[in-house]
Design an enzyme around this catalytic site. Structure first.
Site, PDB file in Angstrom:
ATOM      1  N   LYS A 116      -9.069  28.908  10.307  1.00  0.00           N
ATOM      2  CA  LYS A 116      -8.791  29.074  11.738  1.00  0.00           C
ATOM      3  C   LYS A 116      -9.660  28.166  12.595  1.00  0.00           C
ATOM      4  CE  LYS A 116      -6.288  33.344  11.850  1.00  0.00           C
ATOM      5  NZ  LYS A 116      -6.148  34.714  12.284  1.00  0.00           N
ATOM      6  N   LYS A 198       1.728  30.028   3.350  1.00  0.00           N
ATOM      7  CA  LYS A 198       2.037  31.419   3.695  1.00  0.00           C
ATOM      8  C   LYS A 198       2.975  31.499   4.905  1.00  0.00           C
ATOM      9  CE  LYS A 198      -0.820  33.959   6.129  1.00  0.00           C
ATOM     10  NZ  LYS A 198      -1.810  34.871   6.719  1.00  0.00           N
ATOM     11  N   LYS A 201       2.990  34.343  11.403  1.00  0.00           N
ATOM     12  CA  LYS A 201       3.441  34.625  12.770  1.00  0.00           C
ATOM     13  C   LYS A 201       3.263  33.419  13.667  1.00  0.00           C
ATOM     14  CE  LYS A 201       1.591  39.293  13.109  1.00  0.00           C
ATOM     15  NZ  LYS A 201       0.217  39.810  13.224  1.00  0.00           N
TER      16      LYS A 201
HETATM   17  P1  AMP Z   1      -1.572  39.667  10.273  1.00  0.00           P
HETATM   18  O1  AMP Z   1      -0.229  39.111  10.605  1.00  0.00           O
HETATM   19  O2  AMP Z   1      -2.526  38.588   9.876  1.00  0.00           O
HETATM   20  O3  AMP Z   1      -2.112  40.601  11.295  1.00  0.00           O
HETATM   21  O4  AMP Z   1      -1.362  40.523   8.937  1.00  0.00           O
HETATM   22  C1  AMP Z   1      -0.973  41.873   8.871  1.00  0.00           C
HETATM   23  C2  AMP Z   1      -0.754  42.266   7.426  1.00  0.00           C
HETATM   24  O5  AMP Z   1       0.348  41.521   6.868  1.00  0.00           O
HETATM   25  C3  AMP Z   1      -1.950  41.956   6.504  1.00  0.00           C
HETATM   26  O6  AMP Z   1      -2.059  43.010   5.554  1.00  0.00           O
HETATM   27  C4  AMP Z   1      -1.557  40.680   5.813  1.00  0.00           C
HETATM   28  O7  AMP Z   1      -2.153  40.533   4.541  1.00  0.00           O
HETATM   29  C5  AMP Z   1      -0.053  40.843   5.680  1.00  0.00           C
HETATM   30  N1  AMP Z   1       0.636  39.545   5.652  1.00  0.00           N
HETATM   31  C6  AMP Z   1       0.649  38.609   6.645  1.00  0.00           C
HETATM   32  N2  AMP Z   1       1.388  37.535   6.287  1.00  0.00           N
HETATM   33  C7  AMP Z   1       1.836  37.791   5.024  1.00  0.00           C
HETATM   34  C8  AMP Z   1       2.654  37.056   4.102  1.00  0.00           C
HETATM   35  N3  AMP Z   1       3.153  35.860   4.397  1.00  0.00           N
HETATM   36  N4  AMP Z   1       2.916  37.627   2.912  1.00  0.00           N
HETATM   37  C9  AMP Z   1       2.427  38.858   2.589  1.00  0.00           C
HETATM   38  N5  AMP Z   1       1.653  39.589   3.419  1.00  0.00           N
HETATM   39  C10 AMP Z   1       1.359  39.074   4.624  1.00  0.00           C
END
Ligand code: AMP
Ligand code: TRP
Length: 332
Positions: A116, A198, A201
């Site tokens: 980041k 990955k 968002k």
């Molecule tokens: P975040 O979007 O970073 O707030 O992530 C929220 C949850 O979604 C966390 O448990 C991440 O590990 C999971 N997560 C986010 N992106 C992915 C992805 N591409 N594949 C699997 N899990 C994800």
């Protein structure tokens, strides 16, 4: 939810952008699966979102939208505690205390911080650096046994464990030492456009990310355009990352194993396979979108959920904080 002797689960997602298929398969789908066996607490971690600059009006709307998306994905507000992190002050209180028990060297090793800060050179703030300490506070406040997350959070979870163990060694058995709960398949859903990256968002290329609230036409278009390869064989291996990723989505949403999917599409082209993946995704998300629209039109119901969630969360968090304050030696 009665506070019986079930073990505790905690997890959360940052309210930035909108939930993706990665969030759903890697995390939220599994949150739902745990709601009967455990006491589950699912937070919208709005404090974590502040590591990037937010426009206050849009931020407020995004937070509400996230709550509606959690519920639209099927999380039951009666069975689980669902709340905004910023509504329970104990998170920031504990984060400070834990930050005094975390070493710079440990935070320096965090790959998410490195990535980041590489990406946002103009805003490498102290919060971005101490982000995993706030996450540890989230988890440890609730005496959490298991934390259902995607693969990318493994390192943060290991740090939370190390902090908990160090704290317990210093002050006595205060925290449950948490374990991560990462799915065997679907822990890392990849971008449809760059299947070695990955699904995220915040990807600039929105064609790589399936958002749960995308329209059906958009979902169809994104999946049809997903990057594949020229082998022409639906097979699950690391030489065909695009197809592997689509098979992972197919398999986790239908519960069909990948071998069965390979068999089903033997001798068929990618066109037919992609069309079916799109249909499965669209069918799966249809009820979510309907529920989401309904909830966003009924804001009072959302207010009830987050107010009650914060009250119930605070009660548990305060119990832990009392223990922490007493054992540190703060005057009562
Ligand atoms: P975040 O979007 O970073 O707030 O992530 C929220 C949850 O979604 C966390 O448990 C991440 O590990 C999971 N997560 C986010 N992106 C992915 C992805 N591409 N594949 C699997 N899990 C994800
Ligand atoms: N850091 C997590 C992510 O980006 C979100 C998060 C914050 C979290 N606090 C948490 C996840 C506590 C699990 C438990 O995905």
């Amino acid at each position: 939810m009665s506070m019986d002797n079930k073990k505790m689960i905690f997890s959360g997602a940052q309210p930035t952008g909108s939930l993706t298929m990665g969030n759903y398969i890697g995390a939220i789908k599994n949150w739902k699966a745990l709601e009967d066996e455990y006491n589950c607490i699912y937070s919208i971690v709005d404090l974590h979102s502040l590591t990037a600059r937010q426009d206050p009006k849009k931020f407020k709307e995004m937070c509400i939208s996230f709550l509606a998306q959690y519920l639209a994905c099927g999380l039951d507000a009666k069975k689980n505690i669902i709340f905004f992190q910023s509504h329970v002050r104990q998170h920031t209180e504990l984060a400070w205390i834990l930050s005094c028990h975390t070493y710079l060297g440990e935070l320096n090793r965090m790959t998410q911080f490195k990535e980041k800060s590489e990406k946002h050179r103009e805003n490498i703030n102290a919060g971005l650096f101490t982000y995993p300490v706030l996450q540890a506070a989230d988890i440890l406040l609730y005496q959490t046994s298991k934390v259902p997350v995607g693969e990318d959070q493994k390192q943060h979870l290991e740090l939370s464990r190390d902090i908990a163990i160090r704290f317990n060694n210093t002050y006595g058995e205060i925290f449950v030492v948490p374990e991560h709960h990462i799915p065997k398949i679907g822990a890392k859903i990849m971008s449809l456009q760059e299947p070695n990256k990955k699904m995220s968002k915040s990807d600039e290329n929105m064609n790589g990310t399936i958002f749960l609230m995308d329209t059906e036409q958009v979902t169809l278009k994104k999946i049809k355009r997903a990057v594949t390869d020229d082998r022409g064989k639906v097979a699950y291996n690391d030489e065909q990352l695009g197809i592997k990723n689509l098979m992972t989505i197919y398999s986790t949403l239908t519960k069909e194993c990948v071998e069965k999917i390979e068999e089903k599409y033997a001798g068929k082209g990618y066109g037919a396979f992609k069309k079916d993946v799109a249909e499965i995704v669209i069918e799966h998300l249809r009820p979510f979108r309907a529920k989401y629209a309904e909830l966003m039109n009924n804001r009072e119901c959302l207010v009830d959920v987050y107010k009650e969630g914060a009250e119930r969360a605070e009660e548990i968090a305060e119990k832990t904080m009392k223990k922490v304050r007493d054992n540190i030696g703060f005057i009562k």
